[in-house]
Motif scaffolding. Structure first.
Motif, PDB file in Angstrom:
ATOM      1  N   ARG A   1      11.701  19.430 -20.884  1.00 31.50           N
ATOM      2  CA  ARG A   1      12.128  19.039 -19.547  1.00 31.50           C
ATOM      3  C   ARG A   1      12.226  17.518 -19.490  1.00 31.50           C
ATOM      4  NH1 ARG A   1      12.674  21.916 -15.146  1.00 31.50           N
ATOM      5  NH2 ARG A   1      11.367  23.575 -15.938  1.00 31.50           N
ATOM      6  N   GLY A   2      13.435  17.012 -19.622  1.00 32.98           N
ATOM      7  CA  GLY A   2      13.687  15.573 -19.551  1.00 32.98           C
ATOM      8  C   GLY A   2      14.200  15.147 -18.185  1.00 32.98           C
ATOM      9  N   ILE A   3      14.703  16.099 -17.419  1.00 33.27           N
ATOM     10  CA  ILE A   3      15.190  15.813 -16.073  1.00 33.27           C
ATOM     11  C   ILE A   3      14.033  16.053 -15.117  1.00 33.27           C
ATOM     12  CG2 ILE A   3      16.822  16.453 -14.275  1.00 33.27           C
ATOM     13  CD1 ILE A   3      18.692  17.407 -16.511  1.00 33.27           C
ATOM     14  N   ALA A   4      13.614  14.988 -14.473  1.00 28.83           N
ATOM     15  CA  ALA A   4      12.472  15.092 -13.565  1.00 28.83           C
ATOM     16  C   ALA A   4      12.849  15.932 -12.358  1.00 28.83           C
ATOM     17  CB  ALA A   4      12.025  13.710 -13.126  1.00 28.83           C
ATOM     18  N   SER A   5      11.988  16.845 -12.009  1.00 25.87           N
ATOM     19  CA  SER A   5      12.225  17.661 -10.820  1.00 25.87           C
ATOM     20  C   SER A   5      10.958  17.756  -9.989  1.00 25.87           C
ATOM     21  CB  SER A   5      12.721  19.052 -11.218  1.00 25.87           C
ATOM     22  OG  SER A   5      11.746  19.704 -11.997  1.00 25.87           O
ATOM     23  N   ARG A   6      10.121  16.749 -10.117  1.00 26.71           N
ATOM     24  CA  ARG A   6       8.880  16.756  -9.351  1.00 26.71           C
ATOM     25  C   ARG A   6       9.136  16.296  -7.919  1.00 26.71           C
ATOM     26  NH1 ARG A   6       7.974  12.262 -13.149  1.00 26.71           N
ATOM     27  NH2 ARG A   6       8.193  10.328 -11.979  1.00 26.71           N
ATOM     28  N   ALA A   7       8.248  16.678  -7.061  1.00 28.24           N
ATOM     29  CA  ALA A   7       8.362  16.287  -5.657  1.00 28.24           C
ATOM     30  C   ALA A   7       8.134  14.781  -5.533  1.00 28.24           C
ATOM     31  CB  ALA A   7       7.350  17.049  -4.822  1.00 28.24           C
ATOM     32  N   PHE A   8       8.751  14.181  -4.526  1.00 28.88           N
ATOM     33  CA  PHE A   8       8.584  12.752  -4.316  1.00 28.88           C
ATOM     34  C   PHE A   8       8.602  12.446  -2.823  1.00 28.88           C
ATOM     35  CE2 PHE A   8      13.159  13.298  -4.379  1.00 28.88           C
ATOM     36  CZ  PHE A   8      13.584  12.493  -3.343  1.00 28.88           C
ATOM     37  N   GLU A   9       8.106  11.273  -2.504  1.00 31.17           N
ATOM     38  CA  GLU A   9       8.173  10.753  -1.142  1.00 31.17           C
ATOM     39  C   GLU A   9       8.276   9.238  -1.222  1.00 31.17           C
ATOM     40  OE1 GLU A   9       5.405  10.319   2.830  1.00 31.17           O
ATOM     41  OE2 GLU A   9       5.210  12.125   1.615  1.00 31.17           O
ATOM     42  N   ARG A  10       9.313   8.697  -0.617  1.00 32.57           N
ATOM     43  CA  ARG A  10       9.526   7.245  -0.552  1.00 32.57           C
ATOM     44  C   ARG A  10       9.506   6.835   0.909  1.00 32.57           C
ATOM     45  NH1 ARG A  10       9.452   3.511  -4.672  1.00 32.57           N
ATOM     46  NH2 ARG A  10      10.414   4.393  -6.489  1.00 32.57           N
ATOM     47  N   GLN A  11       8.799   5.754   1.210  1.00 34.70           N
ATOM     48  CA  GLN A  11       8.789   5.237   2.574  1.00 34.70           C
ATOM     49  C   GLN A  11       9.279   3.802   2.560  1.00 34.70           C
ATOM     50  OE1 GLN A  11       4.861   5.716   4.198  1.00 34.70           O
ATOM     51  NE2 GLN A  11       5.335   7.770   4.928  1.00 34.70           N
ATOM     52  N   PHE A  12      10.096   3.473   3.546  1.00 37.49           N
ATOM     53  CA  PHE A  12      10.631   2.131   3.715  1.00 37.49           C
ATOM     54  C   PHE A  12      10.303   1.655   5.121  1.00 37.49           C
ATOM     55  CE2 PHE A  12      13.318   4.337   0.673  1.00 37.49           C
ATOM     56  CZ  PHE A  12      13.392   3.426  -0.370  1.00 37.49           C
ATOM     57  N   GLN A  13       9.808   0.441   5.249  1.00 40.31           N
ATOM     58  CA  GLN A  13       9.553  -0.150   6.549  1.00 40.31           C
ATOM     59  C   GLN A  13      10.828  -0.844   7.004  1.00 40.31           C
ATOM     60  OE1 GLN A  13       6.676   0.156   8.351  1.00 40.31           O
ATOM     61  NE2 GLN A  13       6.154   1.590   6.731  1.00 40.31           N
ATOM     62  N   LEU A  14      11.290  -0.506   8.183  1.00 40.75           N
ATOM     63  CA  LEU A  14      12.526  -1.067   8.710  1.00 40.75           C
ATOM     64  C   LEU A  14      12.210  -2.144   9.741  1.00 40.75           C
ATOM     65  CD1 LEU A  14      14.530   2.238   9.246  1.00 40.75           C
ATOM     66  CD2 LEU A  14      14.528   0.739   7.248  1.00 40.75           C
ATOM     67  N   ALA A  15      13.050  -3.152   9.785  1.00 40.58           N
ATOM     68  CA  ALA A  15      12.890  -4.223  10.764  1.00 40.58           C
ATOM     69  C   ALA A  15      13.263  -3.712  12.147  1.00 40.58           C
ATOM     70  CB  ALA A  15      13.768  -5.417  10.387  1.00 40.58           C
ATOM     71  N   ASP A  16      12.945  -4.496  13.149  1.00 40.71           N
ATOM     72  CA  ASP A  16      13.284  -4.129  14.522  1.00 40.71           C
ATOM     73  C   ASP A  16      14.791  -3.969  14.672  1.00 40.71           C
ATOM     74  OD1 ASP A  16      10.628  -4.268  15.188  1.00 40.71           O
ATOM     75  OD2 ASP A  16      10.740  -6.360  15.845  1.00 40.71           O
ATOM     76  N   PHE A  17      15.195  -3.001  15.455  1.00 42.21           N
ATOM     77  CA  PHE A  17      16.587  -2.710  15.811  1.00 42.21           C
ATOM     78  C   PHE A  17      17.418  -2.180  14.645  1.00 42.21           C
ATOM     79  CE2 PHE A  17      15.334  -6.517  18.362  1.00 42.21           C
ATOM     80  CZ  PHE A  17      15.005  -5.819  19.502  1.00 42.21           C
ATOM     81  N   VAL A  18      16.802  -1.797  13.527  1.00 39.44           N
ATOM     82  CA  VAL A  18      17.538  -1.193  12.409  1.00 39.44           C
ATOM     83  C   VAL A  18      17.513   0.312  12.593  1.00 39.44           C
ATOM     84  CG1 VAL A  18      17.618  -0.846   9.916  1.00 39.44           C
ATOM     85  CG2 VAL A  18      17.082  -3.091  10.831  1.00 39.44           C
ATOM     86  N   GLN A  19      18.695   0.916  12.604  1.00 36.38           N
ATOM     87  CA  GLN A  19      18.835   2.351  12.822  1.00 36.38           C
ATOM     88  C   GLN A  19      19.519   2.991  11.614  1.00 36.38           C
ATOM     89  OE1 GLN A  19      17.650   3.837  15.620  1.00 36.38           O
ATOM     90  NE2 GLN A  19      16.923   1.825  16.276  1.00 36.38           N
ATOM     91  N   VAL A  20      19.197   4.251  11.358  1.00 38.25           N
ATOM     92  CA  VAL A  20      19.876   5.005  10.305  1.00 38.25           C
ATOM     93  C   VAL A  20      21.220   5.456  10.853  1.00 38.25           C
ATOM     94  CG1 VAL A  20      19.790   7.027   8.815  1.00 38.25           C
ATOM     95  CG2 VAL A  20      17.704   5.754   9.300  1.00 38.25           C
ATOM     96  N   LYS A  21      22.290   5.068  10.170  1.00 37.74           N
ATOM     97  CA  LYS A  21      23.643   5.395  10.621  1.00 37.74           C
ATOM     98  C   LYS A  21      24.095   6.735  10.041  1.00 37.74           C
ATOM     99  CE  LYS A  21      28.277   3.426  10.396  1.00 37.74           C
ATOM    100  NZ  LYS A  21      29.043   2.302   9.844  1.00 37.74           N
ATOM    101  N   SER A  22      23.923   6.912   8.731  1.00 36.07           N
ATOM    102  CA  SER A  22      24.348   8.161   8.093  1.00 36.07           C
ATOM    103  C   SER A  22      23.664   8.298   6.735  1.00 36.07           C
ATOM    104  CB  SER A  22      25.875   8.174   7.905  1.00 36.07           C
ATOM    105  OG  SER A  22      26.269   7.147   7.011  1.00 36.07           O
ATOM    106  N   ALA A  23      23.792   9.490   6.165  1.00 32.70           N
ATOM    107  CA  ALA A  23      23.260   9.760   4.825  1.00 32.70           C
ATOM    108  C   ALA A  23      24.232  10.686   4.101  1.00 32.70           C
ATOM    109  CB  ALA A  23      21.882  10.392   4.912  1.00 32.70           C
ATOM    110  N   SER A  24      24.392  10.447   2.808  1.00 37.37           N
ATOM    111  CA  SER A  24      25.279  11.298   2.021  1.00 37.37           C
ATOM    112  C   SER A  24      24.703  11.451   0.615  1.00 37.37           C
ATOM    113  CB  SER A  24      26.692  10.703   1.957  1.00 37.37           C
ATOM    114  OG  SER A  24      26.674   9.442   1.314  1.00 37.37           O
ATOM    115  N   LEU A  25      25.034  12.565  -0.016  1.00 35.32           N
ATOM    116  CA  LEU A  25      24.569  12.864  -1.371  1.00 35.32           C
ATOM    117  C   LEU A  25      25.800  13.063  -2.240  1.00 35.32           C
ATOM    118  CD1 LEU A  25      22.143  13.529  -3.223  1.00 35.32           C
ATOM    119  CD2 LEU A  25      22.418  15.907  -2.553  1.00 35.32           C
ATOM    120  N   GLU A  26      25.962  12.179  -3.236  1.00 34.55           N
ATOM    121  CA  GLU A  26      27.102  12.317  -4.142  1.00 34.55           C
ATOM    122  C   GLU A  26      26.723  11.819  -5.535  1.00 34.55           C
ATOM    123  OE1 GLU A  26      29.855   8.482  -3.504  1.00 34.55           O
ATOM    124  OE2 GLU A  26      29.790   9.785  -1.747  1.00 34.55           O
ATOM    125  N   ASN A  27      27.109  12.577  -6.528  1.00 33.95           N
ATOM    126  CA  ASN A  27      26.864  12.244  -7.931  1.00 33.95           C
ATOM    127  C   ASN A  27      25.399  11.946  -8.235  1.00 33.95           C
ATOM    128  OD1 ASN A  27      29.654  12.480  -8.418  1.00 33.95           O
ATOM    129  ND2 ASN A  27      29.987  10.335  -7.914  1.00 33.95           N
TER     130      ASN A  27
END
Length: 155
Positions: A91-117
């Protein structure tokens, strides 16, 4: 060890813009740095976080924006169909669970998300409310001060 030098971005900010320092701190990261990610500035007030999530499908990834924290989680769902047909020898392709957190500055909003390649792209935009935007203040002459000067000159 992977580190990102955000020094060029600090040059364009003047003391009060904490976006890059908050993204740079990114609490909750695992020591392994999995999965890797990029942070890009795509416009004056637009940013993109790209996370390498190869092997994960859309229903295995969740994105939650709460207050000033963006959390990206991935949890692999076991595939029962392929369990009986084959056996994984390496198994060379990692398939373990993950969690990433990012701290956003004031007034920063998530506009969209997409999954490609195999890359998850999360587009962010900083939308400053009209009341918080800088205003130009016109410089004028004070009428009472001008009147006092005219009276002193006449006397």
């Amino acid at each position: 060890m992977r580190t990102f030098d955000l020094t060029p971005f600090y040059r364009s900010t003047v003391g009060f813009d904490r976006l890059f320092s908050l993204l740079d701190q990114a609490p909750g990261e695992s020591a392994t740095g999995y999965p890797p990610y990029n942070i890009e500035r795509t416009g004056e007030n637009a940013f993109r976080i790209s996370v390498a999530v190869s092997g994960f499908s859309q229903n295995e990834i969740s994105i939650v924006a709460k207050e000033n924290t963006l959390t990206i989680k991935g949890e692999k769902v076991a595939n029962e169909n392929s369990a009986g047909k084959s056996e994984v020898l390496y198994r060379g392709i990692a398939s373990r669970a993950f969690e990433r957190q990012f701290q956003l500055a004031d007034f920063v909003q998530v506009k969209s998300a997409s999954l490609e390649n195999g890359l998850l792209h999360v587009d962010l935009v900083r939308e400053i409310p009209e009341a918080k935007k800088p205003r130009n203040i016109p410089i004028g002459t004070s009428a009472p001060a001008l009147q006092n000067q005219v009276e002193k000159a006449a006397a």
